[in-house]
Design a protein around this motif. Structure first.
Motif, mmCIF file in Angstrom:
data_model
loop_
_atom_site.group_PDB
_atom_site.id
_atom_site.type_symbol
_atom_site.label_atom_id
_atom_site.label_comp_id
_atom_site.label_asym_id
_atom_site.label_seq_id
_atom_site.Cartn_x
_atom_site.Cartn_y
_atom_site.Cartn_z
ATOM 1 N N GLY A 144 108.063 7.838 -7.434
ATOM 2 C CA GLY A 144 109.243 7.052 -7.782
ATOM 3 C C GLY A 144 109.524 5.983 -6.748
ATOM 4 N N TYR A 145 109.402 6.359 -5.487
ATOM 5 C CA TYR A 145 109.625 5.378 -4.413
ATOM 6 C C TYR A 145 108.576 4.271 -4.470
ATOM 7 N N ALA A 146 107.329 4.653 -4.720
ATOM 8 C CA ALA A 146 106.257 3.656 -4.771
ATOM 9 C C ALA A 146 106.449 2.686 -5.927
ATOM 10 N N VAL A 147 106.916 3.227 -7.084
ATOM 11 C CA VAL A 147 107.103 2.367 -8.251
ATOM 12 C C VAL A 147 108.294 1.439 -8.087
ATOM 13 N N TRP A 148 109.384 1.962 -7.524
ATOM 14 C CA TRP A 148 110.629 1.182 -7.471
ATOM 15 C C TRP A 148 110.801 0.351 -6.206
ATOM 16 N N PHE A 149 110.169 0.755 -5.121
ATOM 17 C CA PHE A 149 110.489 0.084 -3.849
ATOM 18 C C PHE A 149 109.283 -0.468 -3.100
ATOM 19 N N THR A 150 108.087 -0.354 -3.661
ATOM 20 C CA THR A 150 106.917 -0.915 -2.990
ATOM 21 C C THR A 150 106.151 -1.804 -3.969
ATOM 22 N N SER A 151 105.133 -2.443 -3.469
ATOM 23 C CA SER A 151 104.323 -3.345 -4.302
ATOM 24 C C SER A 151 103.142 -2.635 -4.958
ATOM 25 N N LEU A 152 103.149 -1.287 -4.944
ATOM 26 C CA LEU A 152 102.045 -0.554 -5.567
ATOM 27 C C LEU A 152 101.883 -0.965 -7.024
ATOM 28 N N LEU A 153 103.000 -1.040 -7.755
ATOM 29 C CA LEU A 153 103.004 -1.567 -9.123
ATOM 30 C C LEU A 153 103.830 -2.852 -9.136
ATOM 31 N N GLY A 154 103.547 -3.701 -8.165
ATOM 32 C CA GLY A 154 104.263 -4.961 -8.053
ATOM 33 C C GLY A 154 103.615 -6.055 -8.886
ATOM 34 N N VAL A 155 104.330 -7.168 -9.023
ATOM 35 C CA VAL A 155 103.851 -8.293 -9.821
ATOM 36 C C VAL A 155 102.707 -8.993 -9.095
ATOM 37 N N ARG A 156 101.581 -9.090 -9.769
ATOM 38 C CA ARG A 156 100.422 -9.804 -9.222
ATOM 39 C C ARG A 156 100.107 -11.064 -10.016
ATOM 40 N N VAL A 175 107.191 -23.458 -15.630
ATOM 41 C CA VAL A 175 107.790 -22.237 -16.169
ATOM 42 C C VAL A 175 107.804 -21.143 -15.104
ATOM 43 N N ARG A 176 106.721 -21.006 -14.363
ATOM 44 C CA ARG A 176 106.674 -19.987 -13.294
ATOM 45 C C ARG A 176 107.719 -20.276 -12.228
ATOM 46 N N GLU A 177 107.889 -21.545 -11.903
ATOM 47 C CA GLU A 177 108.889 -21.897 -10.896
ATOM 48 C C GLU A 177 110.285 -21.545 -11.384
ATOM 49 N N ALA A 178 110.561 -21.828 -12.653
ATOM 50 C CA ALA A 178 111.874 -21.505 -13.206
ATOM 51 C C ALA A 178 112.094 -19.993 -13.275
ATOM 52 N N ALA A 179 111.050 -19.245 -13.607
ATOM 53 C CA ALA A 179 111.162 -17.787 -13.703
ATOM 54 C C ALA A 179 111.493 -17.162 -12.361
ATOM 55 N N ASP A 180 110.947 -17.750 -11.289
ATOM 56 C CA ASP A 180 111.245 -17.308 -9.918
ATOM 57 C C ASP A 180 110.975 -15.817 -9.726
ATOM 58 N N ILE A 181 109.761 -15.409 -10.089
ATOM 59 C CA ILE A 181 109.342 -14.013 -9.900
ATOM 60 C C ILE A 181 108.486 -13.939 -8.646
ATOM 61 N N GLY A 182 108.960 -13.214 -7.652
ATOM 62 C CA GLY A 182 108.248 -13.134 -6.384
ATOM 63 C C GLY A 182 106.999 -12.289 -6.472
ATOM 64 N N PRO A 183 105.915 -12.683 -5.796
ATOM 65 C CA PRO A 183 104.703 -11.858 -5.796
ATOM 66 C C PRO A 183 104.976 -10.512 -5.133
ATOM 67 N N GLY A 184 104.487 -9.460 -5.761
ATOM 68 C CA GLY A 184 104.699 -8.130 -5.215
ATOM 69 C C GLY A 184 106.019 -7.499 -5.603
ATOM 70 N N GLU A 185 106.867 -8.227 -6.304
ATOM 71 C CA GLU A 185 108.148 -7.663 -6.733
ATOM 72 C C GLU A 185 107.885 -6.456 -7.639
ATOM 73 N N PRO A 186 108.505 -5.297 -7.350
ATOM 74 C CA PRO A 186 108.254 -4.105 -8.176
ATOM 75 C C PRO A 186 108.493 -4.387 -9.651
ATOM 76 N N LEU A 187 107.487 -4.082 -10.453
ATOM 77 C CA LEU A 187 107.551 -4.380 -11.882
ATOM 78 C C LEU A 187 108.705 -3.638 -12.555
ATOM 79 N N ALA A 188 108.936 -2.388 -12.127
ATOM 80 C CA ALA A 188 109.981 -1.575 -12.759
ATOM 81 C C ALA A 188 111.369 -2.135 -12.493
ATOM 82 N N ARG A 189 111.530 -2.868 -11.399
ATOM 83 C CA ARG A 189 112.855 -3.390 -11.041
ATOM 84 C C ARG A 189 113.047 -4.833 -11.484
#
Length: 248
Positions: free
Chosen positions: A51-63, A78-92
């Protein structure tokens, strides 16, 4: 002499079945208890760790941020407008916030945001489609079916009617509403749509013909009447009152 009476033997006493003492279930050994506790603790720690890895680490982060459905827009915008940081946890990932940011792009009519495991965010964009053009000194303003002026281009697209409206929002809404409800064949003949208010829409057709439309009410009925009237000679067709349509 009478025969001696035979003596009955007393019936043997009934024996009550003996009840064997109930056996108590054997208690698990101390080693078994400790092993079970260790397994339970290990399971809990594993769940918490995942749970910690999924929610608080980049293990399942945005690549990867995929962008689909574009016509005029660039994926980078579009990517700039979306403003999704690399490694941001996907679940969050805040899907609603991403959607709202991308929708702020003037050309975007709608966008669908999807999480794709293990590390991809897919943005499917639907761009606005122009139905008319507003001519101005700074270029041609594209207007979509909602009446939104969403882009300015140096060269107006071919085949779009010109929108001539006052600053009254009701005039724009009425003119666009009439235009998008016209049958395709009739809409292809429209060169311009004008309106000063929401009740005085006029169409300029090919061959110098003018149509007095009135309000956007009963547009399908007015269109059907107009298609009949166009078979008659004339330059001004008035369908503002479809039951009393005239040609002059």
């Amino acid at each position: 002499m009478s025969a001696p009476t035979a003596r009955r033997r007393p019936a043997p006493a009934r024996r009550r079945p003996s009840r064997a003492p109930a056996r108590r279930p054997a208690l698990p050994s101390r080693a078994t208890v400790l092993r079970r506790r260790a397994v339970a603790l290990l399971t809990l720690l594993t769940v918490l760790g995942l749970g910690y890895a999924v929610w608080f680490t980049s293990l399942l982060g945005v690549r990867v941020v995929e962008v689909e459905g574009l016509v005029e827009l660039e994926p980078a915008a579009v990517r700039e407008a979306a403003d999704i940081g690399p490694g941001e946890p996907l679940a969050r990932l805040d899907v609603e916030a991403v959607t709202a940011r991308v929708r702020e792009l003037p050309r975007v009519a709608d966008v669908r945001v999807e999480r794709v495991l293990p590390g991809t965010v897919r943005l499917t964009v639907r761009e606005r489609v122009p139905v008319a053009v507003l001519k101005s000194a700074d270029g041609a303003h594209l207007v979509d079916s909602t009446g939104k002026d969403y882009a300015t281009v140096a060269q107006e697209p071919a085949g779009l009617p010109e929108l001539k409206v006052s600053g009254d929002r009701r005039a724009t809404d009425a003119a666009v509403s009439v235009l998008i409800q016209l049958p395709e064949g009739l809409r292809d003949e429209v060169l311009a749509v004008s309106a000063g208010t929401g009740a005085d829409v006029e169409l300029t057709l090919t061959a110098g013909r003018q149509v007095r439309w009135g309000s956007a009410a009963e547009t399908p009925r007015k269109a059907a009447v107009l298609e009949v009237l166009l078979s008659r000679p004339g330059t001004v067709f008035d369908v503002s009152s479809p039951e009393l349509a005239t040609v002059s």
